[in-house]
Design a protein around this motif. Sequence first.
Motif, mmCIF file in Angstrom:
data_model
loop_
_atom_site.group_PDB
_atom_site.id
_atom_site.type_symbol
_atom_site.label_atom_id
_atom_site.label_comp_id
_atom_site.label_asym_id
_atom_site.label_seq_id
_atom_site.Cartn_x
_atom_site.Cartn_y
_atom_site.Cartn_z
ATOM 1 N N PHE A 148 -5.068 3.306 1.440
ATOM 2 C CA PHE A 148 -5.024 3.926 2.763
ATOM 3 C C PHE A 148 -5.469 2.933 3.843
ATOM 4 O O PHE A 148 -4.865 2.846 4.921
ATOM 5 C CB PHE A 148 -5.917 5.169 2.811
ATOM 6 C CG PHE A 148 -5.220 6.432 2.427
ATOM 7 C CD1 PHE A 148 -4.095 6.852 3.109
ATOM 8 C CD2 PHE A 148 -5.688 7.217 1.377
ATOM 9 C CE1 PHE A 148 -3.442 8.024 2.764
ATOM 10 C CE2 PHE A 148 -5.043 8.385 1.017
ATOM 11 C CZ PHE A 148 -3.916 8.792 1.705
ATOM 12 N N THR A 149 -6.507 2.188 3.578
ATOM 13 C CA THR A 149 -6.997 1.210 4.555
ATOM 14 C C THR A 149 -5.951 0.136 4.835
ATOM 15 O O THR A 149 -5.668 -0.200 5.994
ATOM 16 C CB THR A 149 -8.297 0.566 4.055
ATOM 17 O OG1 THR A 149 -9.277 1.586 3.845
ATOM 18 C CG2 THR A 149 -8.824 -0.441 5.065
ATOM 19 N N ALA A 171 -6.043 6.082 8.618
ATOM 20 C CA ALA A 171 -6.278 5.481 7.303
ATOM 21 C C ALA A 171 -7.755 5.563 6.927
ATOM 22 O O ALA A 171 -8.096 5.877 5.773
ATOM 23 C CB ALA A 171 -5.812 4.028 7.316
ATOM 24 N N SER A 173 0.827 -1.212 0.000
ATOM 25 C CA SER A 173 0.000 0.000 0.000
ATOM 26 C C SER A 173 0.857 1.256 0.000
ATOM 27 O O SER A 173 0.507 2.262 -0.637
ATOM 28 C CB SER A 173 -0.936 -0.008 1.211
ATOM 29 O OG SER A 173 -0.204 -0.142 2.419
ATOM 30 N N SER A 224 -11.064 4.628 -5.805
ATOM 31 C CA SER A 224 -11.127 3.358 -5.082
ATOM 32 C C SER A 224 -9.741 2.822 -4.764
ATOM 33 O O SER A 224 -9.507 2.277 -3.675
ATOM 34 C CB SER A 224 -11.915 2.333 -5.900
ATOM 35 O OG SER A 224 -11.304 2.128 -7.163
ATOM 36 N N GLY A 231 -9.150 7.768 3.728
ATOM 37 C CA GLY A 231 -9.959 7.172 2.670
ATOM 38 C C GLY A 231 -11.336 7.794 2.582
ATOM 39 O O GLY A 231 -11.844 8.053 1.483
ATOM 40 N N CYS A 257 -8.339 4.850 -1.772
ATOM 41 C CA CYS A 257 -9.064 4.514 -0.537
ATOM 42 C C CYS A 257 -8.638 3.149 -0.003
ATOM 43 O O CYS A 257 -8.378 2.980 1.201
ATOM 44 C CB CYS A 257 -10.567 4.542 -0.783
ATOM 45 S SG CYS A 257 -11.255 6.189 -1.046
ATOM 46 N N VAL A 258 -8.561 2.139 -0.873
ATOM 47 C CA VAL A 258 -8.148 0.804 -0.443
ATOM 48 C C VAL A 258 -6.705 0.818 0.046
ATOM 49 O O VAL A 258 -6.361 0.195 1.050
ATOM 50 C CB VAL A 258 -8.329 -0.210 -1.597
ATOM 51 C CG1 VAL A 258 -7.691 -1.549 -1.245
ATOM 52 C CG2 VAL A 258 -9.803 -0.405 -1.897
#
Length: 590
Positions: free
Chosen positions: A270-271, A212, A29, A264, A216, A267-268
Motif C-alpha cells: 500500500f505504501t 496508502a 505494488s 507486512s 496500511g 502494508c508495504v
Amino acid sequence: MTAPSAAAETAARPGLGTRLLRNPLAAGSSLVLALVALAVVLAPWIAPFGPNEGDIADAHQSASGSHWLGTNAIGGDIYSNLLHAGRYSLTGAALTLAVASVLGITAGLLAGYFRGWFENAATAVIGLLLALPGMIVLLAARAAFGPSLWTSMTIVGILAAPAYFWVVHASVSAVRREPYIDAARVSGLSDPRIIRRHVLAAVRGPIFIQTAAVAGAAIGVQAGLEFIGLGDPNMVTWGTMLNDGFKDLYAHPMLMIWPSLMVSTVCVAFTLLGIGLRDTTEGAAAPRTRRRKRPTPSPTAARTADRDGALLSVRGLRIGYPQPDGTVTEVVRGVDLDIARGQVHGLVGESGSGKTQTAFAVLGVLPEPGHITGGSVLFDGTELADAHERTYAPLRGLRIAYVPQEPMSNLDPAFTIGYQLAEPLRRRMGMSRAQARTRALELLDRVGIADPEGTLRRYPHEISGGMAQRVLIAAAVACDPDLLIADEPTTALDVTVQAEVLDLLRDLRAERGMGVLLVTHNLGVVADLCDHVSVMRAGEIVESAPAARLFDAPQHAYTRELLAAVVDDEGPARPPLSTPNEPVPREAAE
C-alpha cells in the motif's frame, strides 16, 4: 533528423494506465495487492478447507502435500485460514478507509475552499478527535456494543479522518489562491465543479499518499487490536491468527510468521502504491466525463431600467479590508465610472492605486476579507454591490468575462488547453463535446493561433506567453459577453505581441459590440485602444474624460505627472511621481 514537435509529443503521450504500468513502484505494488485481493476473494473456491476447519489429531503438523503451510493448534489448515482471514481483514481496512476518506477529504475540501465559519467548526471538531484517546474509545465501544470488527473499524476510520483533513486542508488552502482558480470562477464555473475538476486535480497526489498510509495503518491497527484480544473471537482474521500463534510462539514460531508476513506485505505494498500513484498522476491528462445535456441559457437575462443607458455604471464604490484592531482600511474610495456598449474604458494609475480592486469588485471576486463597504455597481440594470453568489452565477462567463494578467499562471497546469476552453462551453452553453471542440478551434483560429488543432492538445507549459494570452482572450469571448474586463492584458508580453493583442481586442470589440474595461498603467496602450479614460490615485478617480481630450489637455496635476513620466526616446520627461497625500498599503490596494 528533426526533433518532434510539441504537438506530436503531446499526442504521443501515454495514458494514465500505461504510465502506471511503466512505474516500477506502482506496477509492482499493484500486482502484489491484486494477487492478494484475488486470492482472498476466491478463498471459498481455492482454499482446501474452511476457516478454522480441522481435526485436533492433525494439530501442529509441518508443511505437507495436504497442508501446504502446516496446521495450527486445533488442526486447522494455515494456508486456508490465511485466505479466509484476508477477506475480513481487507474488508475491515476498506471500511476504515471509506469512513476516514469521506469525512476527512470532504471536510478538508470545504474548509480549505470556502473558509469562514465552516473552517472554524471543522477545525474544532478535528482537534477534538485528535485529543480523544483512541484505545479508551475502542474499549468503551467494545463494552457498549460487544466485540464487533465492523464497529471497531468504523471508529478507527473516524479517528483517522484528521489525517486526511489536515493534508487536504493545507493543499486546498494553497491551491485556492492560484490565479487559475479565480479564472475558473470568472468563466462561470460553479464552486462544486471547480472543486471536483480543478482543486481535486491539484491535491490528488497528497491524497494518494495519505490513502496508502491510512490503508496500511488500518491493516496494522486491526491486526493489533485482535492480537491483544479486542477483536471478534468468532471471526478468523490475520490478527486473530497472530493471537493464536503467540500462545505457541516458542514451540511453533511459524504460526506467527505466516500472518505477520501477510500483514507486512500488504502494508508495504500500500505504501509503495501510494508513492507510485503520486508520481504517475502528476500532470495526468484530464479524465473523461460523461456528457450531460444542459439547457442552453438565454443569451439575455431579465433586465431592469439601467442608469442612463450605460452597460456598467459604478457610483460611489468603496472597498475596505478589516484590520486586526477592528478598523477598516479603505483602498477604494468613492469611484464613479460608466461604460457604454462598444466602448473601451481605460482605468489607469500607478501600482497600488486600486485599479484591480475596482475590477474585482465588479466581478465579485474580491480577496478575503475585502468587501464593498458602500456605493453601487449596476450592470445592465442588475445591482451587484455585495450581491449574493446566485446573482453572479448567470453573469460571470456568460455576460461578464475577464482577461487576467500573467497568462501562464491563470491556466491550470493539470489540463490541456482544449479541455480548459471546452469546459465552460459545455457547462455554461450546454454544448456537446464535439460542438465545444469545434467552437474552441474556431476561437483559437480567430485569436490568431496558427495551429489550433495542435494547441488544443497541448498543456500550458508547452505554449509561449503570447499564445497563453491569446488562449485566455479566446476563453473570455467564447460565450459572447457584453462586458470584457481586461486586467493588464499586455504586461507580460513583448512589444510585437503586445501590438497584436491590442489589435485583436480592438477587432473583437468591433465585431461583438462589447463594452471593455481596460485596467492598465501603460498610457501607450490607453492612447491606442481606449475611447474614455479614468485616472485613479490612492483609491480615488481624480480625472475622467474622453481619451483624446485627456491626452491633449489634462486637467488634474496627477494626470499631468503621469503623462510627463512617460518614457520616450529621450528618456524620462521628468522625475518620478510624487508620493500620494494619502498612501494605502500596496498589498491591499492592488
